[in-house]
Design an enzyme around this catalytic site. Structure first.
Site, short mmCIF file in Angstrom:
data_model
loop_
_atom_site.label_atom_id
_atom_site.label_comp_id
_atom_site.label_asym_id
_atom_site.label_seq_id
_atom_site.Cartn_x
_atom_site.Cartn_y
_atom_site.Cartn_z
N HIS A 103 -8.09 -5.49 6.76
CA HIS A 103 -8.54 -6.52 7.82
C HIS A 103 -7.55 -7.29 8.26
O HIS A 103 -6.33 -7.04 8.01
CB HIS A 103 -9.35 -7.27 6.78
CG HIS A 103 -8.71 -7.95 5.47
ND1 HIS A 103 -9.05 -7.34 4.17
CD2 HIS A 103 -7.89 -8.86 5.18
CE1 HIS A 103 -8.23 -8.04 3.28
NE2 HIS A 103 -7.61 -8.79 3.91
N ARG A 198 2.72 -2.12 -1.80
CA ARG A 198 1.46 -2.42 -2.56
C ARG A 198 0.48 -2.56 -1.48
O ARG A 198 0.34 -3.47 -0.69
CB ARG A 198 1.81 -3.68 -3.26
CG ARG A 198 0.46 -3.97 -4.39
CD ARG A 198 -0.53 -5.24 -3.79
NE ARG A 198 -1.62 -5.37 -4.40
CZ ARG A 198 -2.86 -6.08 -4.13
NH1 ARG A 198 -2.80 -6.33 -2.67
NH2 ARG A 198 -3.93 -6.46 -4.67
N ASP A 200 -3.31 -3.11 -0.50
CA ASP A 200 -4.26 -4.02 -0.62
C ASP A 200 -5.46 -3.28 -0.24
O ASP A 200 -5.78 -2.45 0.71
CB ASP A 200 -4.19 -5.14 0.16
CG ASP A 200 -5.09 -6.27 0.03
OD1 ASP A 200 -5.16 -6.73 -1.44
OD2 ASP A 200 -5.96 -6.56 0.72
N GLU A 238 -3.92 -1.00 -5.12
CA GLU A 238 -5.11 -1.67 -5.51
C GLU A 238 -6.28 -0.96 -5.33
O GLU A 238 -6.76 -0.73 -4.08
CB GLU A 238 -5.16 -3.09 -5.13
CG GLU A 238 -6.32 -4.03 -5.51
CD GLU A 238 -6.75 -5.05 -4.92
OE1 GLU A 238 -7.08 -6.06 -5.43
OE2 GLU A 238 -6.63 -4.82 -3.69
N HIS A 307 -2.06 -11.47 -9.50
CA HIS A 307 -2.10 -12.71 -8.76
C HIS A 307 -3.33 -13.24 -8.63
O HIS A 307 -4.01 -14.34 -8.00
CB HIS A 307 -1.46 -12.74 -7.51
CG HIS A 307 -2.15 -11.67 -6.61
ND1 HIS A 307 -2.16 -10.24 -6.93
CD2 HIS A 307 -2.55 -11.62 -5.60
CE1 HIS A 307 -2.62 -9.63 -6.27
NE2 HIS A 307 -2.98 -10.57 -4.98
N ASP A 308 -4.70 -12.39 -8.99
CA ASP A 308 -6.06 -12.80 -8.92
C ASP A 308 -6.70 -13.07 -10.01
O ASP A 308 -5.87 -13.73 -11.04
CB ASP A 308 -6.75 -11.57 -8.21
CG ASP A 308 -6.32 -11.15 -6.79
OD1 ASP A 308 -6.17 -12.12 -6.15
OD2 ASP A 308 -6.17 -9.69 -6.25
#
Ligand code: GLC
Length: 559
Positions: A103, A198, A200, A238, A307-308
């Site tokens: 996005h 990384r 997403d 991820e 971080h989530d």
């Protein structure tokens, strides 16, 4: 033999804006981070993963990108970024960055153009529906913070699709032009010297809408493109997907992975949390047994905290409620009905034994360990902050003003100043002065792991001998590097473990890391004491088949 540096790496996740501010504007920046590279080198990490660094309205901690081709001016200039890459390289640290291409921000010029003009060349870069979609709530990622996945845009006079927030429209990744652009973005940052990405939300990138088939071929294509540009570049993705799908994400060409190099191991993460909550090794043993065999060069990235939120969605309701009860009993500690928004130290009651145990276990399990900044100090969370921001507070460098993070007045996020986890108690300066601190322990533990390449490169197996339920006994083997045995006790009960079944495979075994001074292990491995919440990392044999003179390292220092 291609270089598989990522399989022996230790990855440190850092958000530039909350790490170190150099100019007093209250926001961390690249020059600040550069001054902290020596700290990271001393810690022993070898790869730095930066959360998004691009210009952004910052409504989703930078995951709402407004320009992929430069850096957020609050963090510095592209010149500063290039300096960072150079300085990190001088210290043997590679840098990877987030590649967020499912996005964009709704402030991205592509979306602005797309919504304003039906004939815009960017219109088809997003996903539209001229009629109201039947189920506008299907597939929401952030229930509670998000109401729908299709939102009507009055300027566009159409509904647009967004898996995440309504200010982050999904790119139409089925569009070949968008794919070409994603490859250009990756190539651009490789050209600037990053070691990889990384990635997403990888599953959504290859599945443009929930009913579209997943197009794994794009991952093959992206990997090939990257590899031509920089042979040793990696993608760490991820993708919280089931064991049955993992193989497709890694890809397999003649026995070797040809899509993603690494996947975060969400399944192991949830089971580690369950094991720690229950004081029972079985969930980890199950996770290891359920792990599909990976093609050559594919690698897991292990983690306890990212971080989530701690994502417990793949556990059963009963398992999840056990983890909630132990680690996040208040509603305010939970998030999205599936997770916990706390850091490890507070979840583990700030019990030093349990914190060491948890991290020793994670770092010794197969794969490449990833650690979130501040975990090495035992930082806490600020539950007064919204949602996932609770664990995104500034790094605590010293007991002085703003924890040494910034000389500014208004900070990007408040520093934790009070209580058990405040800067007075938890900070780098104080812990570096103390050889018994958690930080000093992390330094030793990480350096010890770097002497055990079989963890990242080798096969991991549960040792098949009778064991109390609360003890995890596993082994890492790599024929050319050696073999290690790891014991982790998830309860506070002392035990004596019998590993004599391994006696034949041992060559003058010796201990590399332990929670305390234990008597030396003897060749028979028959009676190995293990304290409550204790752990022992034992070298069974090394590559040369003889002892190389390793030192026993305990909580208190070198024995
Ligand atoms: C990933 C990130 C998360 C972000 C989301 C949307 O899940 O880890 O922080 O909010 O993607 O980009």
């Amino acid at each position: 033999m291609p270089e598989h540096w990522y399989r022996e790496a230790v990855v440190y996740c850092c958000d530039v804006e909350t790490f170190q501010d150099s100019n007093g504007d209250g926001v961390g920046d690249f020059p600040g981070l550069i001054t902290r590279l020596d700290y990271l080198a001393r810690l022993g990490i070898t790869c730095l993963w930066l959360n998004p660094i691009h210009p952004t309205p910052n409504r989703d901690d930078g995951y709402d990108v407004a320009d992929f081709y430069t850096v957020d001016p609050r963090l510095g200039t592209l010149g500063d970024f290039a300096e960072l890459i150079h300085e990190a390289g001088n210290r043997g640290i590679r840098v990877i960055i987030d590649l967020v291409v499912n996005h964009t921000s709704n402030q991205h010029p592509w979306f602005k153009s797309a919504r304003e003009d039906k004939d815009s060349p960017y219109r088809d870069w997003y996903i539209w529906s001229d009629t109201e979609p039947d189920d506008r709530r299907e597939g929401m990622v952030f229930p509670g913070e998000q109401k729908e996945t299709w939102t009507y845009d009055r300027t566009a006079k159409s509904w647009f699709y967004h898996r995440f927030y309504d200010f982050m429209p999904d790119l139409n990744t089925a569009n070949p032009e968008v794919r070409a652009e994603i490859k250009r973005i990756a190539a651009f940052w490789l050209q600037l010297g990053v070691a990889g990405f990384r990635m997403d939300a990888a599953p959504f990138v290859i599945e443009s809408t929930p009913d579209a088939p997943k197009d794994f071929a794009f991952l093959t294509d992206l990997r090939a493109h990257l590899q031509w540009r920089r042979g040793d570049a990696v993608i760490l993705a991820e993708a919280n997907v089931g064991a049955d799908e993992v193989g497709q994400y890694f890809g397999d060409s003649g026995g070797s992975a040809n899509r993603l190099h690494m996947l975060f191991d969400f399944a192991l993460n949830a089971r580690l949390m369950l094991a720690l909550a229950r004081g029972d090794a079985e969930p980890v043993i199950d996770a290891l047994r359920d792990t599909p065999k990976l093609p050559e060069s594919a690698q897991w990235a292990t983690f306890l905290r990212n971080h989530d939120e701690v994502d417990l969605s793949k556990l059963t309701a009963e398992q999840r409620s056990d983890v909630f009860a132990e680690f996040g009993p208040d509603k305010d500690m939970q998030l999205y009905d599936r997770g916990i928004r706390r850091r490890m130290a507070p979840m583990l009651g700030n019990d030093r034994r349990r914190i060491e145990l948890a991290y020793a276990m994670q770092f010794s399990l197969r794969g490449t360990p990833v650690i979130r900044y501040g975990e090495e100090l035992g930082m806490g969370e600020d539950l007064s902050l919204h949602g996932r921001d609770a664990i995104r507070t500034p790094m605590q460098w010293s007991p002085s003003v703003n924890g040494g993070f910034s000389a500014g007045q208004e900070l990007v996020r408040p520093v934790i100043t009070e209580g058990e986890y405040g800067i007075g108690k938890i900070n780098v300066v104080t812990q570096q002065q103390n050889p018994r601190s958690l930080l000093s322990w992390f330094e030793r533990m990480i350096r010890t792991l770097r002497q055990c390449p079989e963890v990242g490169l080798g096969a991991c197996s549960v040792i098949d001998v009778p064991m109390p339920r609360h003890v995890l006994a596993h082994q890492a083997d790599q024929p050319e590097r050696g073999a290690m045995v790891f014991l982790h006790n998830l309860s506070d009960e002392d035990v004596t473990v019998d590993l004599s079944a391994l006696g034949n495979h041992a060559e003058q075994p010796y201990e590399l890391l332990a929670d305390r001074d234990y008597p030396s292990v003897d060749d028979t491995l028959s009676k190995i004491p293990l304290a409550g919440y204790g752990y022992r990392w034992i070298r069974l044999r090394d590559s040369r088949g003889r002892r190389t003179g390793g030192q026993v390292v305990t909580r208190g220092g070198t024995a």
